[in-house]
Design an enzyme around this catalytic site. Structure first.
Site, PDB file in Angstrom:
ATOM      1  N   ARG A  54       0.786  -1.225   0.000  1.00  0.00           N
ATOM      2  CA  ARG A  54       0.000   0.000   0.000  1.00  0.00           C
ATOM      3  C   ARG A  54       0.821   1.280   0.000  1.00  0.00           C
ATOM      4  NH1 ARG A  54      -2.781  -3.909   1.714  1.00  0.00           N
ATOM      5  NH2 ARG A  54      -0.793  -4.406   2.660  1.00  0.00           N
ATOM      6  N   THR A  55       1.778   1.360   0.912  1.00  0.00           N
ATOM      7  CA  THR A  55       2.449   2.651   1.095  1.00  0.00           C
ATOM      8  C   THR A  55       3.239   3.025  -0.157  1.00  0.00           C
ATOM      9  OG1 THR A  55       2.599   2.091   3.420  1.00  0.00           O
ATOM     10  CG2 THR A  55       3.912   3.957   2.672  1.00  0.00           C
ATOM     11  N   LYS A  83      26.200  -3.486  -1.314  1.00  0.00           N
ATOM     12  CA  LYS A  83      27.663  -3.419  -1.486  1.00  0.00           C
ATOM     13  C   LYS A  83      28.322  -2.716  -0.310  1.00  0.00           C
ATOM     14  CE  LYS A  83      26.753  -2.478  -6.335  1.00  0.00           C
ATOM     15  NZ  LYS A  83      26.794  -1.344  -7.279  1.00  0.00           N
ATOM     16  N   ARG A 104      11.108   3.855   3.469  1.00  0.00           N
ATOM     17  CA  ARG A 104      10.751   2.864   4.502  1.00  0.00           C
ATOM     18  C   ARG A 104      12.007   2.079   4.845  1.00  0.00           C
ATOM     19  NH1 ARG A 104       5.654  -1.121   4.542  1.00  0.00           N
ATOM     20  NH2 ARG A 104       4.742   0.856   5.158  1.00  0.00           N
ATOM     21  N   HIS A 132       4.788   5.704  11.555  1.00  0.00           N
ATOM     22  CA  HIS A 132       4.339   5.603  10.159  1.00  0.00           C
ATOM     23  C   HIS A 132       3.371   6.770   9.932  1.00  0.00           C
ATOM     24  CE1 HIS A 132       3.156   4.095   6.364  1.00  0.00           C
ATOM     25  NE2 HIS A 132       2.836   2.850   6.658  1.00  0.00           N
TER      26      HIS A 132
HETATM   27  N1   CP Z   1      -0.354   0.038   5.792  1.00  0.00           N
HETATM   28  C1   CP Z   1       0.847  -0.273   5.273  1.00  0.00           C
HETATM   29  O1   CP Z   1       1.881   0.306   5.642  1.00  0.00           O
HETATM   30  O2   CP Z   1       0.827  -1.255   4.338  1.00  0.00           O
HETATM   31  P1   CP Z   1       2.083  -1.762   3.508  1.00  0.00           P
HETATM   32  O3   CP Z   1       3.055  -2.398   4.493  1.00  0.00           O
HETATM   33  O4   CP Z   1       1.567  -2.706   2.485  1.00  0.00           O
HETATM   34  O5   CP Z   1       2.741  -0.535   2.891  1.00  0.00           O
END
Ligand code: CP
Length: 308
Positions: A54-55, A83, A104, A132
Site C-alpha cells: 500500500r504505502t 555493497k 521505509r 508511520h
Molecule cells: N499500511 C501499510 O503500511 O501497508 P504496507 O506495508 O503494504 O505498505
C-alpha cells in the site's frame, strides 16, 4: 507552511497543518482532475528497504496522478546498500536526482538520520516499530470522512500495540485533539510502549489497558485493528503463541455500535475474519483508497505546488 519540510513523526506537523492536508485531500477526492498537473516536471524517489504494498504503491500512484514521475527501488537487494553503501550516502545520492523522497526502513530512527543529510523533503514511510506518519494522515482522513471530526471519540486499538508503528503514530496524533479517549486492547506481551503512556499522562488524556475486546466493544466509536508484527519478533515461538490473540468476527460485532468505524492499516492476516468485510462498518478497504489522496495532498504541500 509545509513547503520543504520533512515528515518523520506524526507530531512534526501541527494539528492545523494536518487539518490543511486533510482538507486538501477532500478537495482532491471531490475533483481529482483539478490537481492532475500540480507536479508536472517533479520527481519522487521511493526508497523501500522493507516490503510494502500500500504505502509504496499509493505514494507512486499519488505522484503519477499529480502529473509527476517516480524513481526508486522496492527491495534493498537491488540497491547499492548490499555493497556496503551507508544509508546517508544513499540518501545524498537519490536526493540529487529527486524533488522529494519517501523512505521505509527496518530500523527505528533511520528516517530521522536520513533527513539530517537530505536537502529535499523526506517522508518517513515507516521506520521499524517506531512510526508511520503517512498512515496516520490516511487514518485521520478516514475518521474525518466517517465521523466528521477526529475528536470526542472513544478509540480502541487492538492487537500488537508494542510493535505496531501505525498505532504509535495515530495515538500521538489523536491525543492532540480534544475529548478523545483510548482503550488499548492487547495481550500483556504486546502492550503499548511506556513512553506513549507517559506522554498521554502528561497531556491528561484518558486511557485504559485491557486484554479482552468483548469487554469494551460496545463503548467504541472507532476500532483500530492491527496485525501481530511477525517481522519484529526475536522468537518465532512467541509469535505463534500470540498471532491469533484477536479475530474480529460477526459474533463479536453484535454488541458494537451501529456507527462503529472499523479501521485496519492492512495487511491483515487473521485478525479480521473476511465475513466482516461486507459489514458497512468495515472501512479498511475505503481507508486504503484514502491513503493515495492523503499522500497526494502531502506531496502538494511539501513541494509547495498548491497554486497549480
Ligand atoms: N499500511 C501499510 O503500511 O501497508 P504496507 O506495508 O503494504 O505498505
Amino acid at each position: 507552511m509545509l513547503k520543504g519540510r520533512h515528515l518523520i513523526n506524526s507530531e512534526d506537523f501541527s494539528t492545523e497543518e494536518i487539518q490543511s492536508i486533510i482538507s486538501l485531500a477532500q478537495k482532491i477526492i471531490a475533483s481529482p482532475q483539478r490537481f492532475s498537473h500540480c507536479c508536472d516536471g517533479k520527481l519522487l524517489g521511493t526508497l523501500f528497504f522493507e516490503p510494502s504494498t500500500r504505502t509504496r504503491l499509493s505514494f507512486e500512484a499519488a505522484m503519477l496522478r499529480l502529473g509527476g514521475r517516480v524513481i526508486g527501488f522496492a527491495d534493498e537487494s537491488s540497491s547499492s546498500s548490499t555493497k556496503g553503501e551507508s544509508l546517508v550516502d544513499t540518501i545524498r545520492t537519490v536526493a540529487s536526482y529527486a524533488d522529494l523522497l519517501a523512505m521505509r526502513h527496518t530500523k527505528e530512527g533511520s528516517s530521522f538520520l536520513a533527513s539530517s543529510v537530505c536537502p529535499v523533503p523526506l517522508i518517513n514511510a515507516g521506520d521499524g516499530g517506531h512510526q508511520h506518519p503517512t498512515q496516520t494522515l490516511t487514518d485521520l482522513l478516514t475518521i474525518v470522512e466517517a465521523k466528521g471530526q477526529p475528536e470526542g471519540l472513544c478509540v480502541g486499538f487492538c492487537g500488537d500495540l508494542k510493535f505496531g508503528r501505525t498505532v504509535h503514530s495515530l495515538v500521538k496524533a489523536m491525543s492532540r485533539y480534544p475529548d478523545n479517549r483510548f482503550i488499548f486492547i492487547s495481550p500483556k506481551e504486546l502492550h503499548i510502549p511506556n513512553h506513549i503512556k507517559i506522554e498521554l499522562d502528561r497531556l491528561g488524556v484518558e486511557y485504559r489497558e485491557i486484554e479482552r475486546l468483548e469487554e469494551v466493544i460496545d463503548e467504541l466509536d472507532v476500532l483500530y485493528m492491527t496485525r501481530v508484527q511477525k517481522e519484529r519478533f526475536f522468537n518465532e515461538a512467541d509469535y505463534i503463541r500470540l498471532k491469533d490473540s484477536y479475530i474480529l468476527d460477526k459474533k463479536k460485532l453484535r454488541s458494537a455500535k451501529k456507527d462503529l468505524a472499523i479501521l485496519h492499516p492492512l495487511p491483515r492476516v487473521n485478525e479480521i475474519h473476511p465475513e466482516v468485510d461486507s459489514d458497512p462498518r468495515a472501512l479498511y478497504f475505503r481507508q486504503v483508497g484514502y491513503g493515495m489522496y492523503a499522500r497526494m495532498a502531502l506531496i502538494i504541500k511539501v513541494l509547495g505546488v498548491e497554486e497549480c
